[in-house]
Scaffold this motif. Structure first.
Motif, PDB file in Angstrom:
ATOM      1  N   ARG A  73       0.791  -1.228   0.000  1.00  0.00           N
ATOM      2  CA  ARG A  73       0.000   0.000   0.000  1.00  0.00           C
ATOM      3  C   ARG A  73       0.823   1.278   0.000  1.00  0.00           C
ATOM      4  O   ARG A  73       0.252   2.371  -0.119  1.00  0.00           O
ATOM      5  CB  ARG A  73      -0.909   0.024   1.237  1.00  0.00           C
ATOM      6  N   ALA A  74       2.140   1.200   0.109  1.00  0.00           N
ATOM      7  CA  ALA A  74       2.951   2.418   0.224  1.00  0.00           C
ATOM      8  C   ALA A  74       2.814   3.315  -0.999  1.00  0.00           C
ATOM      9  O   ALA A  74       2.866   4.548  -0.875  1.00  0.00           O
ATOM     10  CB  ALA A  74       4.413   2.051   0.444  1.00  0.00           C
ATOM     11  N   ALA A  75       2.638   2.744  -2.177  1.00  0.00           N
ATOM     12  CA  ALA A  75       2.564   3.538  -3.407  1.00  0.00           C
ATOM     13  C   ALA A  75       1.137   3.848  -3.839  1.00  0.00           C
ATOM     14  O   ALA A  75       0.938   4.466  -4.883  1.00  0.00           O
ATOM     15  CB  ALA A  75       3.291   2.807  -4.538  1.00  0.00           C
ATOM     16  N   ALA A  76       0.144   3.439  -3.054  1.00  0.00           N
ATOM     17  CA  ALA A  76      -1.251   3.671  -3.430  1.00  0.00           C
ATOM     18  C   ALA A  76      -1.602   5.151  -3.282  1.00  0.00           C
ATOM     19  O   ALA A  76      -1.100   5.833  -2.393  1.00  0.00           O
ATOM     20  CB  ALA A  76      -2.175   2.818  -2.569  1.00  0.00           C
ATOM     21  N   PRO A  77      -2.476   5.673  -4.138  1.00  0.00           N
ATOM     22  CA  PRO A  77      -2.843   7.096  -4.051  1.00  0.00           C
ATOM     23  C   PRO A  77      -3.460   7.469  -2.707  1.00  0.00           C
ATOM     24  O   PRO A  77      -3.211   8.550  -2.178  1.00  0.00           O
ATOM     25  CB  PRO A  77      -3.848   7.271  -5.198  1.00  0.00           C
ATOM     26  N   GLY A  78      -4.250   6.575  -2.121  1.00  0.00           N
ATOM     27  CA  GLY A  78      -4.897   6.886  -0.856  1.00  0.00           C
ATOM     28  C   GLY A  78      -3.973   6.853   0.336  1.00  0.00           C
ATOM     29  O   GLY A  78      -4.373   7.223   1.446  1.00  0.00           O
ATOM     30  N   SER A  79      -2.737   6.399   0.142  1.00  0.00           N
ATOM     31  CA  SER A  79      -1.790   6.283   1.249  1.00  0.00           C
ATOM     32  C   SER A  79      -0.884   7.487   1.394  1.00  0.00           C
ATOM     33  O   SER A  79       0.053   7.467   2.181  1.00  0.00           O
ATOM     34  CB  SER A  79      -0.934   5.023   1.064  1.00  0.00           C
ATOM     35  N   ARG A  80      -1.144   8.539   0.612  1.00  0.00           N
ATOM     36  CA  ARG A  80      -0.300   9.729   0.709  1.00  0.00           C
ATOM     37  C   ARG A  80      -0.811  10.638   1.814  1.00  0.00           C
ATOM     38  O   ARG A  80      -1.964  10.580   2.218  1.00  0.00           O
ATOM     39  CB  ARG A  80      -0.305  10.477  -0.628  1.00  0.00           C
ATOM     40  N   GLY A  81       0.078  11.501   2.276  1.00  0.00           N
ATOM     41  CA  GLY A  81      -0.290  12.437   3.334  1.00  0.00           C
ATOM     42  C   GLY A  81       0.890  12.717   4.225  1.00  0.00           C
ATOM     43  O   GLY A  81       2.038  12.388   3.904  1.00  0.00           O
ATOM     44  N   VAL A  82       0.610  13.331   5.358  1.00  0.00           N
ATOM     45  CA  VAL A  82       1.655  13.686   6.307  1.00  0.00           C
ATOM     46  C   VAL A  82       1.346  13.034   7.643  1.00  0.00           C
ATOM     47  O   VAL A  82       0.195  12.717   7.951  1.00  0.00           O
ATOM     48  CB  VAL A  82       1.759  15.216   6.478  1.00  0.00           C
ATOM     49  N   ALA A  83       2.393  12.842   8.424  1.00  0.00           N
ATOM     50  CA  ALA A  83       2.229  12.253   9.751  1.00  0.00           C
ATOM     51  C   ALA A  83       1.565  13.257  10.685  1.00  0.00           C
ATOM     52  O   ALA A  83       1.821  14.461  10.624  1.00  0.00           O
ATOM     53  CB  ALA A  83       3.590  11.824  10.299  1.00  0.00           C
ATOM     54  N   ARG A  84       0.711  12.761  11.561  1.00  0.00           N
ATOM     55  CA  ARG A  84       0.028  13.608  12.536  1.00  0.00           C
ATOM     56  C   ARG A  84       0.187  13.002  13.920  1.00  0.00           C
ATOM     57  O   ARG A  84       0.013  11.796  14.105  1.00  0.00           O
ATOM     58  CB  ARG A  84      -1.457  13.765  12.197  1.00  0.00           C
ATOM     59  N   VAL A  85       0.512  13.845  14.885  1.00  0.00           N
ATOM     60  CA  VAL A  85       0.700  13.414  16.269  1.00  0.00           C
ATOM     61  C   VAL A  85      -0.235  14.223  17.155  1.00  0.00           C
ATOM     62  O   VAL A  85      -0.273  15.452  17.066  1.00  0.00           O
ATOM     63  CB  VAL A  85       2.166  13.592  16.722  1.00  0.00           C
ATOM     64  N   ARG A  86      -0.993  13.534  18.005  1.00  0.00           N
ATOM     65  CA  ARG A  86      -1.927  14.208  18.902  1.00  0.00           C
ATOM     66  C   ARG A  86      -1.720  13.699  20.317  1.00  0.00           C
ATOM     67  O   ARG A  86      -1.615  12.501  20.553  1.00  0.00           O
ATOM     68  CB  ARG A  86      -3.374  13.938  18.474  1.00  0.00           C
ATOM     69  N   TRP A  87      -1.654  14.630  21.273  1.00  0.00           N
ATOM     70  CA  TRP A  87      -1.532  14.247  22.677  1.00  0.00           C
ATOM     71  C   TRP A  87      -2.867  13.718  23.183  1.00  0.00           C
ATOM     72  O   TRP A  87      -3.934  14.206  22.814  1.00  0.00           O
ATOM     73  CB  TRP A  87      -1.086  15.440  23.520  1.00  0.00           C
ATOM     74  N   ALA A  88      -2.807  12.722  24.050  1.00  0.00           N
ATOM     75  CA  ALA A  88      -4.016  12.117  24.618  1.00  0.00           C
ATOM     76  C   ALA A  88      -4.428  12.927  25.850  1.00  0.00           C
ATOM     77  O   ALA A  88      -4.141  12.551  26.995  1.00  0.00           O
ATOM     78  CB  ALA A  88      -3.759  10.660  24.981  1.00  0.00           C
ATOM     79  N   TYR A  89      -5.101  14.053  25.619  1.00  0.00           N
ATOM     80  CA  TYR A  89      -5.498  14.922  26.730  1.00  0.00           C
ATOM     81  C   TYR A  89      -6.507  14.240  27.642  1.00  0.00           C
ATOM     82  O   TYR A  89      -6.614  14.601  28.812  1.00  0.00           O
ATOM     83  CB  TYR A  89      -6.072  16.232  26.182  1.00  0.00           C
ATOM     84  N   GLU A  90      -7.242  13.271  27.128  1.00  0.00           N
ATOM     85  CA  GLU A  90      -8.189  12.557  27.975  1.00  0.00           C
ATOM     86  C   GLU A  90      -7.478  11.691  29.012  1.00  0.00           C
ATOM     87  O   GLU A  90      -8.094  11.265  29.996  1.00  0.00           O
ATOM     88  CB  GLU A  90      -9.112  11.685  27.118  1.00  0.00           C
ATOM     89  N   ILE A  91      -6.199  11.420  28.799  1.00  0.00           N
ATOM     90  CA  ILE A  91      -5.381  10.700  29.779  1.00  0.00           C
ATOM     91  C   ILE A  91      -4.557  11.687  30.604  1.00  0.00           C
ATOM     92  O   ILE A  91      -4.510  11.599  31.844  1.00  0.00           O
ATOM     93  CB  ILE A  91      -4.448   9.696  29.068  1.00  0.00           C
ATOM     94  N   VAL A  92      -3.925  12.616  29.930  1.00  0.00           N
ATOM     95  CA  VAL A  92      -3.034  13.563  30.613  1.00  0.00           C
ATOM     96  C   VAL A  92      -3.812  14.446  31.582  1.00  0.00           C
ATOM     97  O   VAL A  92      -3.372  14.698  32.714  1.00  0.00           O
ATOM     98  CB  VAL A  92      -2.276  14.420  29.579  1.00  0.00           C
ATOM     99  N   GLY A  93      -5.003  14.926  31.161  1.00  0.00           N
ATOM    100  CA  GLY A  93      -5.776  15.844  32.000  1.00  0.00           C
ATOM    101  C   GLY A  93      -6.137  15.262  33.357  1.00  0.00           C
ATOM    102  O   GLY A  93      -5.809  15.850  34.402  1.00  0.00           O
ATOM    103  N   PRO A  94      -6.829  14.117  33.430  1.00  0.00           N
ATOM    104  CA  PRO A  94      -7.160  13.543  34.740  1.00  0.00           C
ATOM    105  C   PRO A  94      -5.934  13.192  35.577  1.00  0.00           C
ATOM    106  O   PRO A  94      -5.964  13.345  36.808  1.00  0.00           O
ATOM    107  CB  PRO A  94      -7.960  12.285  34.371  1.00  0.00           C
ATOM    108  N   ALA A  95      -4.858  12.703  34.927  1.00  0.00           N
ATOM    109  CA  ALA A  95      -3.658  12.360  35.694  1.00  0.00           C
ATOM    110  C   ALA A  95      -3.042  13.604  36.338  1.00  0.00           C
ATOM    111  O   ALA A  95      -2.635  13.579  37.509  1.00  0.00           O
ATOM    112  CB  ALA A  95      -2.642  11.674  34.787  1.00  0.00           C
ATOM    113  N   VAL A  96      -2.979  14.695  35.593  1.00  0.00           N
ATOM    114  CA  VAL A  96      -2.447  15.945  36.153  1.00  0.00           C
ATOM    115  C   VAL A  96      -3.347  16.454  37.276  1.00  0.00           C
ATOM    116  O   VAL A  96      -2.861  16.948  38.303  1.00  0.00           O
ATOM    117  CB  VAL A  96      -2.289  16.997  35.035  1.00  0.00           C
ATOM    118  N   ALA A  97      -4.663  16.327  37.107  1.00  0.00           N
ATOM    119  CA  ALA A  97      -5.585  16.772  38.152  1.00  0.00           C
ATOM    120  C   ALA A  97      -5.383  15.974  39.432  1.00  0.00           C
ATOM    121  O   ALA A  97      -5.368  16.539  40.546  1.00  0.00           O
ATOM    122  CB  ALA A  97      -7.028  16.634  37.657  1.00  0.00           C
TER     123      ALA A  97
END
Length: 230
Positions: free
Chosen positions: A194-218
């Motif tokens: 799938r590496a060369a497929a048209p639908g496999s193009r794009g950029v990497a995205r990283v998101r912090w898990a605030y639903e985990i970090v928030g309660p732990a910090v609280a």
């Protein structure tokens, strides 16, 4: 004798004011999910244990003990979930999604370079970034066992044994193959197709898990406040 008039053929031209039919959008392919069953089981056990102890202190404790137990529970629960139940790897025809304890990483297949299983399972991107796959733990015991079996099989081949004679002693390497090795082999197969497929193009995205970090910090802040005011 009259001749019947020919029946006009139905017109395929759209009538005025009508909207031509649009092709339906292509549905994304279903995900293949890779998770550690042992990790989920241990997480459920730890959550039950934490709830049992904290609940007992909150019901029977005196003074500040119930508040300390509550703060500890608020801190412990998201951390237990983060490291045991949350980790997962989702793979479909377009992208690889990694759900680690505190982050979610989405990698279109065109951005993925390779996978590796050493002391941990890892994915490498074309840009040189490296991300761990928490959901695919590496069994060092199985890896050492397989390495010893492979070494014995290699020695047997050097001594002139046929595959039939050396296979009896080397069969443990296949039966002891680690879960990580099989999972990464499946992911490499998807990457290659799938590496060369048209639908496999794009950029990497990283998101912090605030639903985990928030309660732990609280929970941590509540513990700090209780300790400072005690």
């Amino acid at each position: 004798m009259t001749t019947p008039e020919p029946t006009p053929e139905p017109s395929h031209e759209p009538s005025p004011g009508s909207t031509p039919e649009q092709p339906s959008a292509e549905q994304p392919s279903p995900d293949r999910v890779f998770r550690s069953v042992l990790g989920i089981a241990s997480g459920v056990f730890l959550l039950a244990l934490a709830a049992l102890f904290a609940g007992d202190v909150m019901l029977r404790g005196e003074g500040r003990s119930p508040w300390l137990a509550l703060a500890g529970l608020v801190l412990a629960v998201p951390l237990i979930v983060a490291f045991t139940i949350r980790p997962a790897v989702y793979a479909n025809d377009d992208r690889l999604k990694i759900r680690n304890p505190f982050r979610s990483i989405t990698l279109p297949w065109a951005t993925v370079a390779d996978f590796r299983a050493g002391y941990s399972s890892e994915v490498f991107t074309q840009d040189g970034e490296k991300y761990q796959l928490w959901a695919v733990p590496v069994s060092l015991r199985q890896r050492k066992k397989a390495a010893r079996a492979a070494a014995r099989a290699a020695q047997g081949d050097a001594r002139g044994r046929t595959p039939a004679t050396s296979g009896a002693r080397g069969s443990s390497s296949s039966s002891g193959a680690a879960f990580a090795d099989q999972t990464l082999a499946d992911l490499r197969e998807l990457l290659a197709s799938r590496a060369a497929a048209p639908g496999s193009r794009g950029v990497a995205r990283v998101r912090w898990a605030y639903e985990i970090v928030g309660p732990a910090v609280a929970g941590l802040l509540l513990l700090v406040v209780l300790a400072a005011t005690g």
